[in-house]
Design a protein around this motif. Structure first.
Motif, PDB file in Angstrom:
ATOM      1  N   ALA A 128      -4.898  28.503  -3.538  1.00  0.00           N
ATOM      2  CA  ALA A 128      -4.106  27.326  -3.908  1.00  0.00           C
ATOM      3  C   ALA A 128      -4.181  27.060  -5.403  1.00  0.00           C
ATOM      4  N   SER A 129      -3.025  26.914  -6.018  1.00  0.00           N
ATOM      5  CA  SER A 129      -2.974  26.483  -7.417  1.00  0.00           C
ATOM      6  C   SER A 129      -2.615  25.014  -7.532  1.00  0.00           C
ATOM      7  N   VAL A 130      -1.951  24.474  -6.513  1.00  0.00           N
ATOM      8  CA  VAL A 130      -1.584  23.051  -6.479  1.00  0.00           C
ATOM      9  C   VAL A 130      -1.817  22.533  -5.061  1.00  0.00           C
ATOM     10  N   VAL A 131      -2.522  21.403  -4.952  1.00  0.00           N
ATOM     11  CA  VAL A 131      -2.704  20.723  -3.666  1.00  0.00           C
ATOM     12  C   VAL A 131      -2.340  19.260  -3.859  1.00  0.00           C
ATOM     13  N   VAL A 132      -1.550  18.733  -2.933  1.00  0.00           N
ATOM     14  CA  VAL A 132      -1.092  17.338  -3.020  1.00  0.00           C
ATOM     15  C   VAL A 132      -1.523  16.574  -1.776  1.00  0.00           C
ATOM     16  N   LEU A 133      -2.162  15.446  -1.999  1.00  0.00           N
ATOM     17  CA  LEU A 133      -2.441  14.453  -0.956  1.00  0.00           C
ATOM     18  C   LEU A 133      -1.746  13.167  -1.401  1.00  0.00           C
ATOM     19  N   ASN A 134      -0.485  13.041  -1.060  1.00  0.00           N
ATOM     20  CA  ASN A 134       0.309  11.927  -1.553  1.00  0.00           C
ATOM     21  C   ASN A 134       0.348  10.812  -0.515  1.00  0.00           C
ATOM     22  N   PHE A 135      -0.579   9.839  -0.666  1.00  0.00           N
ATOM     23  CA  PHE A 135      -0.744   8.729   0.272  1.00  0.00           C
ATOM     24  C   PHE A 135      -1.069   9.252   1.674  1.00  0.00           C
ATOM     25  N   THR A 136      -2.006  10.182   1.722  1.00  0.00           N
ATOM     26  CA  THR A 136      -2.434  10.819   2.967  1.00  0.00           C
ATOM     27  C   THR A 136      -3.869  10.475   3.324  1.00  0.00           C
ATOM     28  N   LEU A 137      -4.769  10.561   2.348  1.00  0.00           N
ATOM     29  CA  LEU A 137      -6.194  10.370   2.607  1.00  0.00           C
ATOM     30  C   LEU A 137      -6.474   9.008   3.229  1.00  0.00           C
ATOM     31  N   GLN A 138      -5.699   8.008   2.857  1.00  0.00           N
ATOM     32  CA  GLN A 138      -5.914   6.642   3.343  1.00  0.00           C
ATOM     33  C   GLN A 138      -5.715   6.510   4.849  1.00  0.00           C
ATOM     34  N   PHE A 139      -5.011   7.463   5.458  1.00  0.00           N
ATOM     35  CA  PHE A 139      -4.776   7.435   6.899  1.00  0.00           C
ATOM     36  C   PHE A 139      -5.768   8.304   7.668  1.00  0.00           C
ATOM     37  N   ILE A 140      -6.686   8.947   6.962  1.00  0.00           N
ATOM     38  CA  ILE A 140      -7.711   9.775   7.599  1.00  0.00           C
ATOM     39  C   ILE A 140      -8.986   8.957   7.741  1.00  0.00           C
ATOM     40  N   ALA A 141      -9.683   9.103   8.853  1.00  0.00           N
ATOM     41  CA  ALA A 141     -10.929   8.368   9.061  1.00  0.00           C
ATOM     42  C   ALA A 141     -11.875   8.619   7.891  1.00  0.00           C
ATOM     43  N   PRO A 142     -12.455   7.565   7.319  1.00  0.00           N
ATOM     44  CA  PRO A 142     -13.321   7.728   6.144  1.00  0.00           C
ATOM     45  C   PRO A 142     -14.415   8.779   6.320  1.00  0.00           C
ATOM     46  N   ALA A 143     -14.951   8.906   7.515  1.00  0.00           N
ATOM     47  CA  ALA A 143     -16.028   9.869   7.759  1.00  0.00           C
ATOM     48  C   ALA A 143     -15.566  11.315   7.623  1.00  0.00           C
ATOM     49  N   ARG A 144     -14.249  11.542   7.645  1.00  0.00           N
ATOM     50  CA  ARG A 144     -13.722  12.911   7.566  1.00  0.00           C
ATOM     51  C   ARG A 144     -13.186  13.245   6.169  1.00  0.00           C
ATOM     52  N   LYS A 200       3.721  -6.058   8.849  1.00  0.00           N
ATOM     53  CA  LYS A 200       3.371  -4.701   8.413  1.00  0.00           C
ATOM     54  C   LYS A 200       1.898  -4.647   8.014  1.00  0.00           C
ATOM     55  N   ARG A 201       1.425  -5.655   7.323  1.00  0.00           N
ATOM     56  CA  ARG A 201       0.019  -5.685   6.905  1.00  0.00           C
ATOM     57  C   ARG A 201      -0.898  -5.680   8.121  1.00  0.00           C
ATOM     58  N   THR A 202      -0.551  -6.460   9.151  1.00  0.00           N
ATOM     59  CA  THR A 202      -1.347  -6.498  10.376  1.00  0.00           C
ATOM     60  C   THR A 202      -1.329  -5.153  11.089  1.00  0.00           C
ATOM     61  N   ALA A 203      -0.166  -4.521  11.132  1.00  0.00           N
ATOM     62  CA  ALA A 203      -0.037  -3.233  11.813  1.00  0.00           C
ATOM     63  C   ALA A 203      -0.849  -2.134  11.144  1.00  0.00           C
ATOM     64  N   LEU A 204      -1.038  -2.251   9.828  1.00  0.00           N
ATOM     65  CA  LEU A 204      -1.744  -1.221   9.078  1.00  0.00           C
ATOM     66  C   LEU A 204      -3.257  -1.444   8.978  1.00  0.00           C
ATOM     67  N   GLU A 205      -3.722  -2.615   9.370  1.00  0.00           N
ATOM     68  CA  GLU A 205      -5.120  -2.990   9.139  1.00  0.00           C
ATOM     69  C   GLU A 205      -6.121  -1.978   9.688  1.00  0.00           C
ATOM     70  N   LYS A 206      -5.871  -1.463  10.885  1.00  0.00           N
ATOM     71  CA  LYS A 206      -6.801  -0.529  11.515  1.00  0.00           C
ATOM     72  C   LYS A 206      -6.430   0.929  11.257  1.00  0.00           C
TER      73      LYS A 206
END
Length: 245
Positions: A128-144, A200-206
């Motif tokens: 890989a020369s370029v890797v993009v995580l564009n607003f992705t990590l925030q939806f992954i469980a913090p432990a992972r 939307k804020r409530t739906a995203l909280e968890k």
């Protein structure tokens, strides 16, 4: 302007949609949703293309992890001047991958784009020369998250670039609340009602769990990145760049 079928009105009706899920309802309106919900989103996409133009090396791979409808993928394929590379576009939402595949079939880019329906934590990063995580990590469980960044670093070529865009949390509670309020004001100027914003804020909280920039820096440093910093921020949204030595 978007037509009614592609305009984000998911949180405007009488029925509460529950926790946020990247299903077909979201995929149908996603482009309108993210452009009206993330300040500077179009600029981030354009600059991802500019950075890819600089760092995408002949014979290498580009990974768009959590690609959704391929905004970053398409920005890269339009910006990189040579065609000696391939793009791996990964998402775990069937509706997103299906719509991206249709988009690519209707207007094929000049380079191969391989879509994968899988969890990005399970994606093998190689050459890989370029890797993009564009607003992705925030939806992954913090432990992972640590594991994913470590895998990315291990699979990147020396001199490769990682771009991480995220909704962030500020360590100062007063400033954090200020930026949230300013952000909600931004969403109102984009046509969302206070009811839609609240729902939307409530739906995203968890589902969407933000972290501080210091936590992101620590994770990137711990994975082996030594050159890294924020290149873009607007309110509580930021994008970081990290280069593998």
């Amino acid at each position: 302007m978007t037509d009614d079928s592609s305009q984000d009105r998911l949180y405007a009706g009488k029925m509460l949609p529950g926790d946020f899920v990247f299903d077909d309802r979201v995929a149908r309106v996603f482009e309108d949703m993210i452009n009206r919900s993330v300040p500077g989103y179009s600029t981030i996409l354009a600059m991802i293309g500019v950075m890819a133009q600089r760092y995408c090396k002949p014979g290498s791979r580009v990974y768009d992890l959590g690609c959704s409808l391929g905004g970053a993928t398409l920005a890269i394929t339009r910006a990189v001047p040579h065609a000696d590379y391939e793009v791996i576009a990964v998402d775990n939402a069937p509706a997103m991958i299906e719509r991206l595949a249709q988009k690519l079939a209707a207007d094929p880019p000049a380079v191969p784009v391989h879509t994968r329906l899988e969890d990005v934590v399970d994606t093998r990063i190689d050459n890989a020369s370029v890797v993009v995580l564009n607003f992705t990590l925030q939806f992954i469980a913090p432990a992972r998250r640590d594991r994913l960044i470590q895998q990315i670093h291990e699979g990147m070529n020396p001199g490769g670039v990682l771009i991480v865009s995220e909704k962030i949390e500020l360590p100062d509670p007063q400033l954090n609340e200020l930026l949230i309020d300013l952000y909600h004001g931004f969403k109102e100027t984009m046509g969302y009602s206070t009811l839609e914003i609240s729902r939307k804020r409530t739906a995203l909280e968890k589902v969407l769990i933000p972290e501080t920039l210091d936590r992101h820096r620590a994770r990137l440093t711990g994975a082996g990145f030594r050159s890294l910093d924020v290149w873009f921020q607007c309110f509580n949204f930021a994008s970081m760049v990290a280069i593998k030595q």
